[in-house]
Design a protein around this motif. Structure first.
Motif, PDB file in Angstrom:
ATOM      1  N   ILE A 127      30.659  79.203  35.637  1.00 46.81           N
ATOM      2  CA  ILE A 127      30.942  79.529  37.035  1.00 46.81           C
ATOM      3  C   ILE A 127      31.646  80.873  37.023  1.00 46.81           C
ATOM      4  O   ILE A 127      32.659  81.040  36.348  1.00 46.81           O
ATOM      5  CB  ILE A 127      31.876  78.483  37.692  1.00 46.81           C
ATOM      6  CG1 ILE A 127      31.267  77.085  37.644  1.00 46.81           C
ATOM      7  CG2 ILE A 127      32.198  78.874  39.130  1.00 46.81           C
ATOM      8  CD1 ILE A 127      32.215  75.986  38.107  1.00 46.81           C
ATOM      9  N   LYS A 128      31.083  81.807  37.769  1.00 45.34           N
ATOM     10  CA  LYS A 128      31.711  83.137  37.827  1.00 45.34           C
ATOM     11  C   LYS A 128      32.170  83.400  39.260  1.00 45.34           C
ATOM     12  O   LYS A 128      31.392  83.275  40.204  1.00 45.34           O
ATOM     13  CB  LYS A 128      30.715  84.202  37.376  1.00 45.34           C
ATOM     14  CG  LYS A 128      31.341  85.569  37.231  1.00 45.34           C
ATOM     15  CD  LYS A 128      30.361  86.579  36.651  1.00 45.34           C
ATOM     16  CE  LYS A 128      31.024  87.936  36.497  1.00 45.34           C
ATOM     17  NZ  LYS A 128      30.122  88.948  35.983  1.00 45.34           N
ATOM     18  N   PHE A 129      33.445  83.734  39.407  1.00 46.35           N
ATOM     19  CA  PHE A 129      33.988  84.113  40.713  1.00 46.35           C
ATOM     20  C   PHE A 129      34.103  85.633  40.741  1.00 46.35           C
ATOM     21  O   PHE A 129      34.741  86.228  39.883  1.00 46.35           O
ATOM     22  CB  PHE A 129      35.360  83.473  40.940  1.00 46.35           C
ATOM     23  CG  PHE A 129      35.306  81.976  41.065  1.00 46.35           C
ATOM     24  CD1 PHE A 129      34.797  81.380  42.208  1.00 46.35           C
ATOM     25  CD2 PHE A 129      35.768  81.155  40.048  1.00 46.35           C
ATOM     26  CE1 PHE A 129      34.732  80.001  42.329  1.00 46.35           C
ATOM     27  CE2 PHE A 129      35.713  79.776  40.160  1.00 46.35           C
ATOM     28  CZ  PHE A 129      35.189  79.193  41.308  1.00 46.35           C
ATOM     29  N   LYS A 130      33.458  86.226  41.732  1.00 51.67           N
ATOM     30  CA  LYS A 130      33.406  87.691  41.832  1.00 51.67           C
ATOM     31  C   LYS A 130      34.109  88.119  43.119  1.00 51.67           C
ATOM     32  O   LYS A 130      33.751  87.655  44.203  1.00 51.67           O
ATOM     33  CB  LYS A 130      31.928  88.090  41.859  1.00 51.67           C
ATOM     34  CG  LYS A 130      31.638  89.529  41.609  1.00 51.67           C
ATOM     35  CD  LYS A 130      30.110  89.676  41.530  1.00 51.67           C
ATOM     36  CE  LYS A 130      29.701  91.118  41.679  1.00 51.67           C
ATOM     37  NZ  LYS A 130      28.237  91.239  41.771  1.00 51.67           N
ATOM     38  N   ARG A 131      35.107  88.982  42.974  1.00 52.76           N
ATOM     39  CA  ARG A 131      35.847  89.463  44.152  1.00 52.76           C
ATOM     40  C   ARG A 131      34.919  90.225  45.087  1.00 52.76           C
ATOM     41  O   ARG A 131      34.061  90.970  44.647  1.00 52.76           O
ATOM     42  CB  ARG A 131      36.972  90.410  43.721  1.00 52.76           C
ATOM     43  CG  ARG A 131      38.184  89.747  43.144  1.00 52.76           C
ATOM     44  CD  ARG A 131      39.143  89.156  44.115  1.00 52.76           C
ATOM     45  NE  ARG A 131      39.784  90.105  45.010  1.00 52.76           N
ATOM     46  CZ  ARG A 131      40.667  89.752  45.924  1.00 52.76           C
ATOM     47  NH1 ARG A 131      40.996  88.482  46.074  1.00 52.76           N
ATOM     48  NH2 ARG A 131      41.220  90.634  46.702  1.00 52.76           N
ATOM     49  N   THR A 132      35.109  90.003  46.379  1.00 50.14           N
ATOM     50  CA  THR A 132      34.273  90.705  47.351  1.00 50.14           C
ATOM     51  C   THR A 132      35.111  91.152  48.542  1.00 50.14           C
ATOM     52  O   THR A 132      36.294  90.814  48.640  1.00 50.14           O
ATOM     53  CB  THR A 132      33.094  89.825  47.797  1.00 50.14           C
ATOM     54  OG1 THR A 132      32.187  90.625  48.566  1.00 50.14           O
ATOM     55  CG2 THR A 132      33.553  88.643  48.650  1.00 50.14           C
ATOM     56  N   THR A 133      34.492  91.878  49.451  1.00 46.24           N
ATOM     57  CA  THR A 133      35.206  92.379  50.635  1.00 46.24           C
ATOM     58  C   THR A 133      35.380  91.250  51.653  1.00 46.24           C
ATOM     59  O   THR A 133      34.544  90.336  51.707  1.00 46.24           O
ATOM     60  CB  THR A 133      34.405  93.519  51.305  1.00 46.24           C
ATOM     61  OG1 THR A 133      33.121  92.986  51.680  1.00 46.24           O
ATOM     62  CG2 THR A 133      34.208  94.688  50.374  1.00 46.24           C
ATOM     63  N   PRO A 134      36.419  91.308  52.479  1.00 45.91           N
ATOM     64  CA  PRO A 134      36.627  90.276  53.510  1.00 45.91           C
ATOM     65  C   PRO A 134      35.408  90.115  54.418  1.00 45.91           C
ATOM     66  O   PRO A 134      35.097  89.016  54.866  1.00 45.91           O
ATOM     67  CB  PRO A 134      37.836  90.792  54.294  1.00 45.91           C
ATOM     68  CG  PRO A 134      38.569  91.671  53.329  1.00 45.91           C
ATOM     69  CD  PRO A 134      37.520  92.293  52.464  1.00 45.91           C
ATOM     70  N   LYS A 135      34.668  91.226  54.666  1.00 48.72           N
ATOM     71  CA  LYS A 135      33.482  91.167  55.548  1.00 48.72           C
ATOM     72  C   LYS A 135      32.455  90.163  55.032  1.00 48.72           C
ATOM     73  O   LYS A 135      31.851  89.417  55.801  1.00 48.72           O
ATOM     74  CB  LYS A 135      32.860  92.565  55.659  1.00 48.72           C
ATOM     75  CG  LYS A 135      31.699  92.608  56.646  1.00 48.72           C
ATOM     76  CD  LYS A 135      31.021  93.964  56.658  1.00 48.72           C
ATOM     77  CE  LYS A 135      29.781  93.928  57.546  1.00 48.72           C
ATOM     78  NZ  LYS A 135      29.029  95.166  57.517  1.00 48.72           N
ATOM     79  N   ASN A 136      32.241  90.148  53.706  1.00 48.33           N
ATOM     80  CA  ASN A 136      31.246  89.230  53.135  1.00 48.33           C
ATOM     81  C   ASN A 136      31.642  87.765  53.289  1.00 48.33           C
ATOM     82  O   ASN A 136      30.799  86.878  53.238  1.00 48.33           O
ATOM     83  CB  ASN A 136      31.026  89.537  51.642  1.00 48.33           C
ATOM     84  CG  ASN A 136      30.130  90.738  51.441  1.00 48.33           C
ATOM     85  OD1 ASN A 136      29.257  91.017  52.247  1.00 48.33           O
ATOM     86  ND2 ASN A 136      30.364  91.476  50.373  1.00 48.33           N
ATOM     87  N   LEU A 137      32.952  87.530  53.439  1.00 46.79           N
ATOM     88  CA  LEU A 137      33.437  86.147  53.563  1.00 46.79           C
ATOM     89  C   LEU A 137      33.746  85.771  55.014  1.00 46.79           C
ATOM     90  O   LEU A 137      34.187  84.665  55.287  1.00 46.79           O
ATOM     91  CB  LEU A 137      34.685  85.957  52.699  1.00 46.79           C
ATOM     92  CG  LEU A 137      34.418  86.062  51.191  1.00 46.79           C
ATOM     93  CD1 LEU A 137      35.702  86.339  50.441  1.00 46.79           C
ATOM     94  CD2 LEU A 137      33.768  84.804  50.658  1.00 46.79           C
TER      95      LEU A 137
END
Length: 198
Positions: A127-137
């Motif tokens: 399982i890989k958790f990849k940081r993303t921008t708030p917009k994507n979430l």
């Protein structure tokens, strides 16, 4: 002392539902981290718990025919996200798979997150958790979020009529206002597809 900590941990686990996914942090109030970790290790040795990954345990639920019922990768990822108070969204092949656009079951599953970036080995899978921008979430719908990620994986030039048809069936289960909200957060070409088929 350590024994009483272990007993208290064991009793707390017994009050939980079988099939629960546990972390050392579930027992913060019972003892210090090292004592809790050792107690969980002993409970694993007693076959009271099953270790799913480093620092992740299962209070096993058994079926007479199937034996131990293991949680899915999504359930483990969601349990980690709940513990970390983080949001996650499945990406790529996983999103395609969940929508029925691909039969491929990825060995390595990538989730976008606003929590810590990391990889966790669960058996032979990762399982890989990849940081993303708030917009994507910021998307509100579970279906729209999968559709956006699946279309990104397929690519603008490769989307087929058949895939649009499958996506259309899924989007019919999503609320109109959620589709409206989430389509604004998607890349323009994906937004156009979503708006045209809703």
């Amino acid at each position: 002392m350590n024994n009483s900590v272990q007993n208290r941990i064991e009793n707390k686990i017994k009050s939980m539902k079988r099939g629960s996914i546990l972390f050392p942090s579930n027992f913060d109030g019972i003892g210090n981290v090292e004592v809790v970790k050792k107690s969980l290790l002993r409970l694993e040795n007693k076959k009271f718990l099953i270790r799913l990954a480093h620092g992740i345990y299962l209070y096993p639920k058994e079926d007479k025919l199937l034996g131990v019922l293991y949680p899915s990768i999504e359930e483990i990822a969601n349990a980690i996200a709940n513990r970390d108070k983080a949001r996650i969204i499945p990406t790529g092949i996983k999103a395609l798979n969940q929508l029925g656009l691909s039969n491929q079951i990825p060995m390595n599953i990538v989730f976008l997150t606003d929590g810590a970036a990391r990889s966790i080995a669960v058996g032979k899978r990762t399982i890989k958790f990849k940081r993303t921008t708030p917009k994507n979430l910021a998307v509100k719908g579970k279906i729209t979020s999968l559709v956006i990620q699946a279309l990104k994986e397929i690519g603008k030039e490769n989307v087929t009529e058949e895939q649009i048809e499958i996506i259309s069936k899924h989007l019919k289960l999503e609320k109109e206002e959620i589709i409206e909200h989430d389509s604004k957060l998607a890349p323009a070409w994906i937004s156009k597809i979503i708006r045209n088929i809703k």
